[in-house]
Motif scaffolding. Structure first.
Motif, mmCIF file in Angstrom:
data_model
loop_
_atom_site.group_PDB
_atom_site.id
_atom_site.type_symbol
_atom_site.label_atom_id
_atom_site.label_comp_id
_atom_site.label_asym_id
_atom_site.label_seq_id
_atom_site.Cartn_x
_atom_site.Cartn_y
_atom_site.Cartn_z
ATOM 1 N N TYR A 175 0.832 -1.208 0.000
ATOM 2 C CA TYR A 175 0.000 0.000 0.000
ATOM 3 C C TYR A 175 0.869 1.263 0.000
ATOM 4 C CZ TYR A 175 -4.584 -2.154 0.464
ATOM 5 O OH TYR A 175 -5.748 -2.838 0.215
ATOM 6 N N ASP A 176 1.987 1.207 0.721
ATOM 7 C CA ASP A 176 2.911 2.344 0.695
ATOM 8 C C ASP A 176 3.401 2.604 -0.727
ATOM 9 O OD1 ASP A 176 2.745 2.924 3.345
ATOM 10 O OD2 ASP A 176 4.690 2.088 3.909
ATOM 11 N N GLY A 177 3.780 1.522 -1.415
ATOM 12 C CA GLY A 177 4.264 1.662 -2.783
ATOM 13 C C GLY A 177 3.197 2.210 -3.711
ATOM 14 N N ALA A 178 1.969 1.717 -3.551
ATOM 15 C CA ALA A 178 0.869 2.207 -4.390
ATOM 16 C C ALA A 178 0.616 3.691 -4.148
ATOM 17 C CB ALA A 178 -0.393 1.395 -4.110
ATOM 18 N N ALA A 179 0.716 4.106 -2.891
ATOM 19 C CA ALA A 179 0.500 5.516 -2.561
ATOM 20 C C ALA A 179 1.592 6.391 -3.178
ATOM 21 C CB ALA A 179 0.458 5.694 -1.045
ATOM 22 N N ARG A 180 2.845 5.935 -3.080
ATOM 23 C CA ARG A 180 3.949 6.727 -3.639
ATOM 24 C C ARG A 180 3.836 6.837 -5.155
ATOM 25 N NH1 ARG A 180 7.015 3.749 0.028
ATOM 26 N NH2 ARG A 180 7.676 2.358 -1.654
ATOM 27 N N GLU A 181 3.559 5.719 -5.804
ATOM 28 C CA GLU A 181 3.515 5.718 -7.266
ATOM 29 C C GLU A 181 2.359 6.556 -7.812
ATOM 30 O OE1 GLU A 181 3.434 1.687 -8.541
ATOM 31 O OE2 GLU A 181 5.404 1.197 -7.699
ATOM 32 N N GLY A 183 0.889 9.062 -6.086
ATOM 33 C CA GLY A 183 0.863 10.397 -5.513
ATOM 34 C C GLY A 183 -0.337 10.646 -4.624
ATOM 35 N N ARG A 184 -0.963 9.557 -4.159
ATOM 36 C CA ARG A 184 -2.138 9.692 -3.304
ATOM 37 C C ARG A 184 -1.802 9.282 -1.874
ATOM 38 N NH1 ARG A 184 -6.509 6.251 -6.672
ATOM 39 N NH2 ARG A 184 -4.738 4.804 -6.624
ATOM 40 N N SER A 185 -2.660 9.673 -0.955
ATOM 41 C CA SER A 185 -2.492 9.261 0.434
ATOM 42 C C SER A 185 -2.992 7.834 0.611
ATOM 43 C CB SER A 185 -3.275 10.192 1.360
ATOM 44 O OG SER A 185 -4.674 10.014 1.171
ATOM 45 N N HIS A 186 -2.677 7.235 1.758
ATOM 46 C CA HIS A 186 -3.166 5.886 2.049
ATOM 47 C C HIS A 186 -4.688 5.848 2.059
ATOM 48 C CE1 HIS A 186 0.787 4.391 4.117
ATOM 49 N NE2 HIS A 186 0.958 4.784 2.876
ATOM 50 N N ASP A 187 -5.299 6.879 2.632
ATOM 51 C CA ASP A 187 -6.762 6.928 2.679
ATOM 52 C C ASP A 187 -7.352 7.003 1.273
ATOM 53 O OD1 ASP A 187 -6.748 6.793 5.413
ATOM 54 O OD2 ASP A 187 -7.005 8.958 5.721
ATOM 55 N N GLU A 188 -6.688 7.737 0.403
ATOM 56 C CA GLU A 188 -7.184 7.859 -0.973
ATOM 57 C C GLU A 188 -7.040 6.541 -1.729
ATOM 58 O OE1 GLU A 188 -6.323 12.608 -1.818
ATOM 59 O OE2 GLU A 188 -4.734 11.127 -2.121
ATOM 60 N N VAL A 189 -5.960 5.818 -1.466
ATOM 61 C CA VAL A 189 -5.792 4.500 -2.088
ATOM 62 C C VAL A 189 -6.890 3.556 -1.615
ATOM 63 C CG1 VAL A 189 -4.306 2.460 -2.204
ATOM 64 C CG2 VAL A 189 -3.307 4.737 -2.427
ATOM 65 N N ALA A 190 -7.160 3.570 -0.307
ATOM 66 C CA ALA A 190 -8.212 2.706 0.242
ATOM 67 C C ALA A 190 -9.577 3.088 -0.314
ATOM 68 C CB ALA A 190 -8.211 2.802 1.766
ATOM 69 N N ARG A 191 -9.835 4.385 -0.449
ATOM 70 C CA ARG A 191 -11.112 4.835 -0.995
ATOM 71 C C ARG A 191 -11.268 4.393 -2.448
ATOM 72 N NH1 ARG A 191 -16.106 5.657 -0.131
ATOM 73 N NH2 ARG A 191 -15.485 6.543 1.883
ATOM 74 N N ALA A 192 -10.188 4.476 -3.230
ATOM 75 C CA ALA A 192 -10.251 4.040 -4.629
ATOM 76 C C ALA A 192 -10.535 2.543 -4.710
ATOM 77 C CB ALA A 192 -8.936 4.375 -5.336
ATOM 78 N N GLU A 193 -9.923 1.776 -3.815
ATOM 79 C CA GLU A 193 -10.172 0.335 -3.778
ATOM 80 C C GLU A 193 -11.632 0.057 -3.425
ATOM 81 O OE1 GLU A 193 -8.627 -2.198 -0.437
ATOM 82 O OE2 GLU A 193 -7.353 -2.975 -2.039
ATOM 83 N N HIS A 194 -12.134 0.784 -2.436
ATOM 84 C CA HIS A 194 -13.538 0.637 -2.040
ATOM 85 C C HIS A 194 -14.466 0.953 -3.210
ATOM 86 C CE1 HIS A 194 -17.236 1.207 0.359
ATOM 87 N NE2 HIS A 194 -17.428 2.254 -0.423
ATOM 88 N N ASP A 195 -14.171 2.030 -3.930
ATOM 89 C CA ASP A 195 -15.033 2.441 -5.037
ATOM 90 C C ASP A 195 -15.047 1.400 -6.154
ATOM 91 O OD1 ASP A 195 -15.598 4.723 -3.640
ATOM 92 O OD2 ASP A 195 -14.208 6.004 -4.761
ATOM 93 N N LEU A 196 -13.894 0.765 -6.404
ATOM 94 C CA LEU A 196 -13.846 -0.285 -7.419
ATOM 95 C C LEU A 196 -14.725 -1.469 -7.017
ATOM 96 C CD1 LEU A 196 -10.067 -0.321 -8.430
ATOM 97 C CD2 LEU A 196 -12.012 0.311 -9.877
ATOM 98 N N TYR A 197 -14.580 -1.899 -5.769
ATOM 99 C CA TYR A 197 -15.437 -2.975 -5.276
ATOM 100 C C TYR A 197 -16.908 -2.587 -5.397
ATOM 101 C CZ TYR A 197 -12.138 -6.314 -3.187
ATOM 102 O OH TYR A 197 -11.196 -7.282 -2.989
ATOM 103 N N ASP A 198 -17.202 -1.356 -5.031
ATOM 104 C CA ASP A 198 -18.584 -0.886 -5.028
ATOM 105 C C ASP A 198 -19.197 -0.955 -6.423
ATOM 106 O OD1 ASP A 198 -20.822 0.206 -3.673
ATOM 107 O OD2 ASP A 198 -20.347 2.184 -4.484
#
Length: 306
Positions: A175-181, A183-198
């Motif tokens: 998750y750290d790597g995904a956030a760095r690559e 340019g998003r925060s950890h919360d934004e990465v988690a939100r994007a994952e949630h939205d895809l599932y949704d």
């Protein structure tokens, strides 16, 4: 250390018992400098960037000069892991109880994986019989030394916690790597994952997963991996209690005993039944509270502007 068995070159280097090269730039070059440069390179660019040529270039030497000190890349990777892993702090000794001690070591191991995520890419071909890795194993064994377990069982406890730390480090580092690559925060990465599932999960085909998504679990602040570790430690603790008879003894088998009219026994049965009823009621209340919390979370998000 036993000296009657020849050690593999990488392990001998780690223990400081390998023969030094007789030629080459002795003063400017050393195994320590080579390993430090390789670790810096891996931290900055990933393990794929590490080669004998790249490390030599970073140090300003030719690749052949490195081979006089570290003769194989596998040995270099072993020494890099040894350097990056370091040794555990002594903080675990100040913790009260075996669970707290193990918890300190667990968190320190996870932190290592977050600082040096490339360690997780190294293949596991057995236990690294090196000084620092041995210090970690020694610390874990010390933490559980007073438990009523035999030696193999103590090792199993330490390995279970070590494995959990590696798994958590792998997930968090990813998750750290995904956030760095991105340019998003950890919360934004988690939100994007949630939205895809949704978007893709249908309640008819995946009812349980849909329920999980709607509860907001993927964007919750709760650490799901921590729960798993705690329950693992609970299981070990229950195992210990079962051995000592300290808690939760099995119900006696009264099928062949004429105790139906014993007043004290009947009172004990009623007390057990009442306690079980209370537990079920508490579990029901907990489920209802969690559903209410999930509903409140959804409504709060809907009210949030933007």
């Amino acid at each position: 250390m036993q000296e009657d068995t020849e050690l593999p070159r990488g392990i001998a280097l780690a223990w400081g018992v390998a023969a030094n090269p007789q030629r080459g730039p002795k003063r400017e070059m050393s195994v320590e400098r080579i390993v430090e440069a390789a670790v810096d390179l891996a931290d900055a660019e990933g393990i794929g960037a590490v080669s004998m040529a790249a490390v030599a270039k970073k140090l300003g030497f030719t690749p052949m000069s490195l081979y006089r000190y570290v003769t194989a890349k596998d040995d270099l990777l072993l020494l890099m892991q040894e350097e990056a892993t370091g040794v555990p702090s002594l903080a675990y000794r100040d913790a009260e109880g075996w669970r707290a001690k193990i918890g300190v070591l667990f968190r320190e191991q996870v932190d290592i994986y977050l600082r040096h995520p490339w360690i997780l890419s190294l293949p596991i071909s057995g236990s690294p019989v090196t000084p620092n890795s041995s210090h970690w194993l020694e610390a874990g064994l010390e933490a559980v030394h007073d438990l009523p377990l035999d030696l193999e069982e103590r090792l199993s406890v330490v390995l279970a916690v070590t494995g959990a730390a590696r798994w958590q480090g792998m997930v968090y580092a990813g998750y750290d790597g995904a956030a760095r690559e991105s340019g998003r925060s950890h919360d934004e990465v988690a939100r994007a994952e949630h939205d895809l599932y949704d978007r893709v999960i249908d309640a008819d085909e995946y009812p349980r997963l849909r329920e999980l998504i709607d509860s907001g679990a993927f964007v919750s602040d709760t650490d799901p991996l921590r729960f798993g570790l705690e329950r693992t430690l609970d299981g070990i603790e229950a195992h210990l209690e079962g051995r000592t008879g300290a808690a939760h003894p099995p119900l006696p088998d009264d099928s062949d005993l004429d105790v139906a009219d014993d007043k004290k026994y009947r009172a004990a049965v009623r007390a057990t039944t009442a306690a079980e009823k209370d537990v079920r009621a508490a579990e029901k209340a907990l489920r209802q509270a969690r559903r209410a919390q999930a509903q409140a979370l959804r409504e709060a998000r809907e009210r949030r502007p933007g």
